[in-house]
Design an enzyme around this catalytic site. Sequence first.
Site, PDB file in Angstrom:
ATOM      1  N   GLU A 105      43.032  31.265  46.211  1.00 24.71           N
ATOM      2  CA  GLU A 105      43.603  32.213  46.197  1.00 24.71           C
ATOM      3  C   GLU A 105      43.758  33.183  47.144  1.00 24.71           C
ATOM      4  O   GLU A 105      44.910  33.991  47.026  1.00 24.71           O
ATOM      5  CB  GLU A 105      43.006  33.431  45.376  1.00 24.71           C
ATOM      6  CG  GLU A 105      42.159  32.741  43.663  1.00 24.71           C
ATOM      7  CD  GLU A 105      40.781  32.319  43.873  1.00 24.71           C
ATOM      8  OE1 GLU A 105      40.670  31.233  44.615  1.00 24.71           O
ATOM      9  OE2 GLU A 105      40.290  31.884  43.019  1.00 24.71           O
ATOM     10  N   HIS A 140      33.087  38.601  44.127  1.00 24.35           N
ATOM     11  CA  HIS A 140      31.767  37.863  44.152  1.00 24.35           C
ATOM     12  C   HIS A 140      30.665  38.914  45.238  1.00 24.35           C
ATOM     13  O   HIS A 140      30.041  38.034  45.674  1.00 24.35           O
ATOM     14  CB  HIS A 140      32.237  36.297  44.396  1.00 24.35           C
ATOM     15  CG  HIS A 140      32.348  35.287  43.449  1.00 24.35           C
ATOM     16  ND1 HIS A 140      31.729  34.785  42.606  1.00 24.35           N
ATOM     17  CD2 HIS A 140      33.284  34.854  43.359  1.00 24.35           C
ATOM     18  CE1 HIS A 140      32.530  34.104  42.013  1.00 24.35           C
ATOM     19  NE2 HIS A 140      33.724  34.396  42.074  1.00 24.35           N
ATOM     20  N   ASP A 196      37.925  34.268  46.567  1.00 27.52           N
ATOM     21  CA  ASP A 196      38.348  33.287  45.377  1.00 27.52           C
ATOM     22  C   ASP A 196      38.045  34.566  43.858  1.00 27.52           C
ATOM     23  O   ASP A 196      37.022  35.458  43.987  1.00 27.52           O
ATOM     24  CB  ASP A 196      37.752  32.110  44.823  1.00 27.52           C
ATOM     25  CG  ASP A 196      35.669  32.569  45.276  1.00 27.52           C
ATOM     26  OD1 ASP A 196      35.496  33.076  46.143  1.00 27.52           O
ATOM     27  OD2 ASP A 196      35.413  31.673  43.659  1.00 27.52           O
ATOM     28  N   GLU A 197      38.321  34.440  42.937  1.00 27.93           N
ATOM     29  CA  GLU A 197      38.059  35.240  41.924  1.00 27.93           C
ATOM     30  C   GLU A 197      38.144  36.324  41.258  1.00 27.93           C
ATOM     31  O   GLU A 197      36.389  37.383  41.927  1.00 27.93           O
ATOM     32  CB  GLU A 197      36.867  34.507  41.377  1.00 27.93           C
ATOM     33  CG  GLU A 197      37.469  32.368  41.353  1.00 27.93           C
ATOM     34  CD  GLU A 197      36.337  32.240  40.161  1.00 27.93           C
ATOM     35  OE1 GLU A 197      36.486  30.904  39.169  1.00 27.93           O
ATOM     36  OE2 GLU A 197      34.877  32.668  40.027  1.00 27.93           O
ATOM     37  N   SER A 198      38.517  37.372  42.170  1.00 25.52           N
ATOM     38  CA  SER A 198      39.206  38.668  42.709  1.00 25.52           C
ATOM     39  C   SER A 198      39.351  39.840  41.484  1.00 25.52           C
ATOM     40  O   SER A 198      40.151  40.396  42.550  1.00 25.52           O
ATOM     41  CB  SER A 198      38.928  38.980  43.799  1.00 25.52           C
ATOM     42  OG  SER A 198      38.555  40.363  43.809  1.00 25.52           O
TER      43      SER A 198
END
Length: 691
Positions: free
Chosen positions: A383, A268, A331-333
């Site tokens: 995460e 992000h 998160d979300e990497s």
Amino acid sequence: MPHRPSTTPRPPHTTWKHALWVGVMIVSAQSARTQVFVNNLMPQPSSLTPGSGSLALTSTFAVQIAGSSAENDTRLRSAIERATRRIEMATGLPHAGTGVTPTTPLHLHVDRPGEEVQTIDEDETYTLKITPTGIDIAAKTDVGAIHALETLIQLVQPGPQGYILPAVSIDDAPRFRWRGLMIDCARHFEPIPVIKRTLDGMAAVKLNVFHWHLTEDQGFRMQSLVFPKLTALGSDGLFYTQAEAREIVAYARDRGIRVVPEFEMPGHSTAWLMAYPELASGTTPTSIRREFGVSDYAIDPTRDETYTFIDRFLGEMATIFPDAYVHIGGDESPAPDWKKNPRILAFMRQHDLKNNDALQAYFNTRVLKTIARLHKHMVGWDEVLTPGLPKDVVIQSWRGGDALTKGAKLGYEGVLSAPYYLDGMKPAGVHYLADPLPSTADLTPDQRKLVLGGEVCMWAEHLSARTIDSRIWPRTAAIAERFWSPESVQDVDDMYRRLEPISIELETLGLTHLESGDAGLRELAATEDIEALRTIAAALEPVSFGERYHAQRTNQLTALDRVVDSVRPDPPSRHFIELRVKRFLTSPTTDTQDRTYLDAWFTSLTTAIPIVERQMHTSPRLADASTRVAQIPALAAVAHQSLTFLASGQHAPTGWKTAQLQKLAEAKKPSALVRFNFLEALNQLVAAVPD
Ligand code: ACM
């Protein structure tokens, strides 16, 4: 990890539960008329004992402060000033000044000022006693006193002769130490006045952590003087100056609220990399990312320069944000570059890092060194919970409650967010019943202590300065109660009863969750004559973030100016129609009152249609909803027929029920990004008709 001791909430020792509805008979001195004290408090205190009589509010407050946090505590004094002004406004009492003598005794005993930098262990407890002769507040710190003043404001109610405060004794303490609201100010920027009024709302419902999500693929919103390109190239000119951020930190502290900033890394992070492409793992962005969803760009975890940069950046931010916690996202990497950049792959082999998770754990561990050097604790989304993660990291659980339990079993502190995502557009009652730490949780007493609390999350893909309040409030007030009040406070109907007065209180604080919908409808219809449109809008609610995202293919530049942006999640009509239906179904042949109400409500929808259809002819954006509006007559007919069958006890003709349920199924299908909020209630009516 050394576990920080918790403030021990006192057990509820009296009958708050009964005090919700059981009125207290208050006999007015002037008249024989009686008055019933209705408990509208939100959040409910841990202990409340109604007294007898009431304190008439005939003059403003004669304030006395005692204890060591006395005259020179400017935070306490300004909190008292704000609270007494709000009560004056709510009751029409003149402010003290020339010709006005304050006579209502308000005594505060505050042992000590709160901590200079409020910690998670701040003592927030207070007692509040109202008798027919005065008000006594006692607190260990001014933060407790600030909470007591908010409770006092919510206790004001009309009496036979004017406004009163009912006699009551309250002994209150929060259930959880971490009661947060996260706002994503990065995907869409929110101006400072929006943040301030949100903090006012948070204080009103005793939330104590403002988690400020400041960076995203779509924008870097915090000014850095050390790395000025972050906002120069990553913000579209929309960012908070350091002076503004300091002002927010001070404003929050004045209200007993900590500010935890979040700087997303390593994913992000498009906005970071726009400004400083040398931080990237391989591919570099050519523009701020306008699309939502998960991006492939990631900060390079293998270079020492990355950590030097982060160390200098977080060091600078520590001069602005004094809180002991800093959130690094995490998160979300997916970081595909980590799987194909030969230099990164070589680094992973050299350090025996088997996969992306291991590399991210390595990254977190190195960033943690900086955070420790700054004498702070790290917070990350769930995460970050990968093998090898040091224990001094707080896990914010967003993908489900499991991460919280798993983390606690492994010795990590945690904050629950998964059930409190406001962009799911779920009813307040659903969020309300999700407990961060139910007594049934499979955790030992020591593990339970690791659950710090919960945080409401307001993501901003579909948020503007006009719509943000209606997405946050009043649902967040119900969640705030979940975080503050005893676990046993679970009466959803009573929560909805109290949600209306708190919603109105929040509006008097300057929040726009009620008026902004009307403003949006006026703008859509290009007229002030929105009675009919409002009637229909009150029967609609927005679809969830996911449904809108997929249906409209939104990105950061999508205009947020549709019907969906002017209707509220969980409008009061949804619950009240359901309540009426529930009550009607208990005695359908005799309950004419609810039947009449329900008939009239559905009729009001059909009556509104011709006016709204005319307005649609001149407003293409309003005309979006024409399919929805065209469905109303058939649905109203389903309601009228069901009510008639049920009231007469008649059976429906063969096939009738199936045909009606089909109409309801049709009406459930997506259209115009809004859904009817009465379908569940209508379904119950149809299902109850004897066939
Ligand atoms: C998140 O919603 N990705 C934290």
